[in-house]
Design a protein around this motif. Structure first.
Motif, short mmCIF file in Angstrom:
data_model
loop_
_atom_site.label_atom_id
_atom_site.label_comp_id
_atom_site.label_asym_id
_atom_site.label_seq_id
_atom_site.Cartn_x
_atom_site.Cartn_y
_atom_site.Cartn_z
N ASP A 1 0.60 -1.31 -0.08
CA ASP A 1 -0.19 0.04 -0.14
C ASP A 1 0.72 1.23 -0.09
O ASP A 1 0.15 2.43 -0.05
N ILE B 1 2.41 2.76 2.27
CA ILE B 1 2.23 3.60 3.56
C ILE B 1 3.77 3.61 4.26
O ILE B 1 4.60 2.87 4.24
N ALA C 1 2.49 2.60 9.14
CA ALA C 1 2.14 1.27 9.08
C ALA C 1 2.41 0.43 10.22
O ALA C 1 1.36 -0.40 10.66
N ARG D 1 -5.11 -1.43 7.72
CA ARG D 1 -4.96 -0.66 6.33
C ARG D 1 -6.02 0.63 6.44
O ARG D 1 -5.53 1.53 5.69
N ALA E 1 -4.55 3.11 8.83
CA ALA E 1 -3.37 3.91 8.23
C ALA E 1 -3.78 4.83 7.08
O ALA E 1 -2.90 5.72 6.67
N THR E 2 -4.65 4.57 6.36
CA THR E 2 -5.07 5.30 5.34
C THR E 2 -6.41 6.35 5.67
O THR E 2 -6.74 7.19 4.60
#
Length: 403
Positions: free
Chosen positions: A202, A204, A209, A224, A227-228
């Motif tokens: 991804d 990151i 991460a 995920r 983190a996003t």
């Protein structure tokens, strides 16, 4: 990139599935060539994937489905099925393969009607692939009647049909079904492995991460998202403040109301994004007049009512899932408190709020912390039994205050 690359920290399961895919490939090749079947095979017609949330049950099932449909010419040269590049692998992983049905639900349960449709499909021969594969990602949501319908198909499968069932635990599936499946147990992936995937797949930042993987304790999808998605981090931070706001009865009731309201708002946002389009599409398909107030043709009221009921059940599911996620974060908070109280060497999941954790740890003992964790578990059980969310969460916050 082989299809197994998305299986994080599941080396043992990967090895078992790869061996079964090889045997399945040999079996189909022998049938197509008109030769004898292999004497001993690790392949079977029904599989049950279990493991805690975030372990990758559905990912493992989809990867296995792709390996079963692999058409790479390298197989004839000794290559492993599941190359990840051929048409069979690619279409399976993106969900467009004609012979792979991936079933997931955004409702509270899977009923008899939907299961009968799956059973009818399972009786068909493969159209373009090597197997007819049914991936049921939410086997634990089958009603009792639906489970009995599925049982017949698992007992008497078509020759080239494979059922891949996913559930959190063996107890979530009818004993008669699980006894006819080959069982694979997935573990919670190591935090380091999840962080590595977030960086590698991804893009990151390593520090972000690592923090997301540690906070979610190995839950890949949640890590995920954390983190996003800035809003996900904001909501989680608000949930972790709850233990600091329940010093009195008023604080308990207010915190419970805010938690339930936040979950309801999440469900409302999902509904706004999906329901309007669904309704407009159905109205157009039924030949309604232009605009939301356009006249509906005669005899279509029942279809519209069925859609409304489905949307209502989806909002309920979304609200429950959001609440359950918040309760999982709360459990992680008190798990960290307990680790501090016992002087454990376990890594703290919520390192960014260590000060708050230490404050709660000093103010009580391990026995009270365990009772608080039990109160959260009791709340989750109450929600599963359809207790009104506000009542369940209010009872939990009062128990958290009492310890």
């Amino acid at each position: 990139m082989p299809v197994w690359d998305d299986l994080v920290g599941q080396e043992r399961v990967q090895a078992q599935l790869a061996a079964a895919a090889r045997d399945a490939d040999a079996l189909v090749t022998a049938v197509e060539a008109g030769t004898a079947h292999p004497a001993a095979s690790k392949m079977t017609h029904a599989w049950l994937f279990t493991g805690p949330p975030g372990s990758g049950r559905a990912t493992a099932a989809r990867a296995f489905a792709a390996a079963l449909q692999c058409t790479s010419p390298d197989r004839a040269l000794g290559g492993e099925p599941g190359c990840g590049f051929c048409d069979g692998c690619h279409t399976t992983l993106v969900g467009t393969h004609a012979d792979v049905e991936i079933v997931r639900t955004d409702l509270l349960s899977i009923g008899v009607k939907e299961t009968r449709d799956l059973v009818r499909r399972a009786q068909l021969s493969p159209a373009v692939g090597r197997w007819q594969v049914i991936v049921l990602e939410d086997a634990d949501r089958l009603t009792e009647g639906a489970g009995n319908v599925l049982l017949k198909a698992v007992e008497e499968p078509a020759p080239r049909t494979v059922w891949l069932l996913c559930a959190p635990s063996l107890e979530d599936v009818l004993p008669t079904i699980r006894s006819r499946c080959r069982h694979l147990t997935l573990r919670t992936p190591p935090v380091s492995a999840v962080a590595d995937v977030l960086v590698r797949r991804d893009g990151i930042e390593p520090a972000v991460a690592a923090a997301a993987a540690r906070a979610t304790q190995g839950h890949i999808d949640r890590a995920r998202r954390l983190a996003t998605d800035e809003s996900a981090r904001t909501r989680r931070a608000a949930v972790l403040k709850l233990p600091l706001r329940i010093d009195d009865v008023g604080g308990c009731l207010k915190a419970a109301q805010e938690l339930v309201d936040a979950a309801a708002e999440d469900a409302k946002q999902v509904a706004e994004d999906v329901d309007t389009k669904e309704t407009e599409d159905l109205r157009a398909a039924l030949g309604a007049g232009a605009g939301t107030g356009g006249r509906m043709p005669r005899g279509t009221a029942g279809v519209m009512k069925e859609l409304e009921d489905r949307q209502k059940r989806r909002r309920t599911r979304t609200q429950r899932d959001t609440l359950d996620l918040a309760l999982t974060d709360l459990t992680g908070f008190y798990r960290d408190v307990l680790a501090l109280q016992l002087g454990s060497s376990l890594a703290i999941a919520n390192e960014e709020i260590r000060g708050d954790l230490e404050r709660i740890a000093r103010a009580s003992g391990p026995e009270r912390t365990l009772r608080r964790i039990e109160a959260i578990i009791a709340c989750r059980d109450a929600l599963d039994r359809n207790v009104a969310p506000l009542l369940a969460v209010e009872a939990m916050t009062m128990s958290l205050r009492a310890g």
